[in-house]
Design an enzyme around this catalytic site. Structure first.
Site, PDB file in Angstrom:
ATOM      1  N   GLY A 245       0.747  -1.252   0.000  1.00 39.31           N
ATOM      2  CA  GLY A 245       0.000   0.000   0.000  1.00 39.31           C
ATOM      3  C   GLY A 245       0.774   1.297   0.000  1.00 39.31           C
ATOM      4  O   GLY A 245       0.164   2.361   0.093  1.00 39.31           O
ATOM      5  N   CYS A 357      10.318  -3.711  -9.481  1.00 42.66           N
ATOM      6  CA  CYS A 357      11.519  -3.563  -8.641  1.00 42.66           C
ATOM      7  C   CYS A 357      12.533  -4.637  -9.026  1.00 42.66           C
ATOM      8  O   CYS A 357      13.055  -5.363  -8.179  1.00 42.66           O
ATOM      9  CB  CYS A 357      11.159  -3.637  -7.157  1.00 42.66           C
TER      10      CYS A 357
END
Length: 426
Positions: A245, A357
């Site tokens: 989040g 990532c």
């Protein structure tokens, strides 16, 4: 006859060894919690031992290969993780002393009927490691798997890859995204509303302003993609694969009407808790992104796609040892399907920000090329959008960060590996 008292420090090493054993078998490392080790000092030491064993997994592999050419003892699964923890202390945590590493490893072997016969072997290996420690090589060649080294050298060059090795040894700083004003942490500004604390071992929930929801933990590189959506205030925005989040919180802070979607109910519960602490609201949907069909299209989609996560090796050293070409290829296929689904959720002219990532070009640059060929219109990113920080902005108008770069800001330091590309739906 009264039972002899257990040696101090042995219990925490048993817990640490069990956590390391799980990671060696393919699990992701998560720090030990108060439920597992109540004493915060024991917990901190156990986490430190496991982290060192993972960070120096490559050099420890080489040393074990030289000291134990016949491999690990069979039918004694507790031997290897305890050996690796003790080697990590002997070689890379000298401030903890040699004696406790050797003594407690032997005690752990004696206490387990399955390993009592391995006390002498444990002692012999650790004593020989003491003698050889000055010759342990700490370069990228020893710190990372050969297959990834080859990919990274072609993509980033040998100098950058050597810097990856230094970044791994150094470990990550603690980066925070601020909700509003700095709560007085003495942190240094990095980029936009990201600040950095160099005191890595401070428990986040004990920092000033945490309980009041004044910040959330987010690496400086991970905070870049959400800033690049650039939709109008009040726009309807979808955060795909949203948990835990951090990017959702950024989108809410930017003034968007946010829908956050993730398939993992446990991770979504954590996302909800994080938003509650921050005082933020978003529509939360627990569903598979590939099956999601919104009732009406969105103005923007942020897709932080599932990936190999090799760019996070500073805080998750195990990821580089858990990845293989087949797994990366499978994730790349999933990423393309998710890009297509994200496009289907957009208005005409809507904005898609794709990020991973990962340090693997197959998951980053090649996916952006594929998206452009599939009809997504590239919307180049400029250094001005990163406060003038030009280093990670490529000639194609994409963002590529990696741990060989120095983060902006007065304290510098390294940052995670991230790839970001932005598109409009034609």
């Amino acid at each position: 006859m009264p039972k002899s008292k257990e040696a101090a420090g042995l219990a925490l090493r048993r817990v640490a060894a069990e956590r390391l054993r799980g990671v060696l078998n393919g699990a992701s490392f998560s720090p030990l919690t108060a439920a597992e080790l109540e004493d915060p000092r024991d917990r901190a030491l156990a986490n430190r031992l496991v982290t060192a064993a993972l960070r120096y997994h490559g050099p420890i592999n080489r040393l074990i290969g030289g000291l134990m050419p016949r491999g690990m003892p069979r039918k004694a699964p507790a031997f290897e993780p305890m050996l690796r923890l003790s080697l990590a202390q002997l070689l890379f945590l000298p401030e903890l002393g040699d004696h406790s590493a050797i003594f407690l490893a032997a005690q752990a072997m004696r206490a387990d009927p399955a390993t009592q016969h391995l006390v002498k072997l444990m002692n012999a290996v650790l004593r020989e490691a003491q003698r050889r420690r000055e010759g342990v090589e700490l370069t990228a060649q020893t710190l990372f798997p050969p297959a990834l080294l080859d990919i990274w050298r072609r993509a980033y060059g040998s100098d950058a890859v050597e810097a990856f090795g230094r970044a791994l040894r150094e470990g990550p700083a603690l980066d925070l995204t601020l909700k509003d004003l700095d709560p007085g942490l003495g942190a240094s500004r990095v980029l936009a509303d990201t600040v950095r604390l160099l005191e890595r071992d401070r428990p986040v929930d004990q920092l000033a302003g945490y309980a009041q929801g004044k910040f959330w933990v987010q690496d400086a590189a991970a905070a870049i993609p959400a800033r690049l959506l650039l939709a109008r205030r009040g726009a309807r925005v979808l955060d795909l694969c949203a948990a835990p989040g951090g990017k959702t919180a950024q989108l809410v802070k930017a003034g968007y009407a946010v829908t956050a979607l993730d398939r993992d109910a446990t991770r979504m519960a954590r996302l909800e808790q994080n938003l509650e602490r921050l005082g933020y609201r978003a529509e939360l949907v627990t569903a598979d992104a590939l099956d999601y069909a919104p009732p009406m299209p969105f103005d923007g989609v942020l897709l932080d796609a599932p990936c190999s996560a090799t760019g996070t090796f500073r805080r998750h050293p195990e990821v580089v040892w858990h990845r293989d070409p087949a797994g990366i290829a499978a994730r790349a296929d999933l990423q393309r399907r998710l890009i297509a689904r994200a496009g289907a959720c957009l208005n005409a002219g809507g904005v898609l920000v794709y990020c991973v990532c990962s340090l693997e070009p197959e998951e980053g640059e090649r996916q952006a090329d594929w998206a452009a060929a599939e009809g997504f219109e590239p919307w180049p990113i400029t250094p001005e959008e990163l406060d003038g920080w030009a280093t990670p902005v490529t000639k194609d108008g994409r963002v590529r960060t990696h741990p060989g770069q120095t983060a902006p800001g007065e304290k510098g330091g390294t940052l995670d590996g991230f790839f970001v590309a932005r598109f409009r739906r034609r």
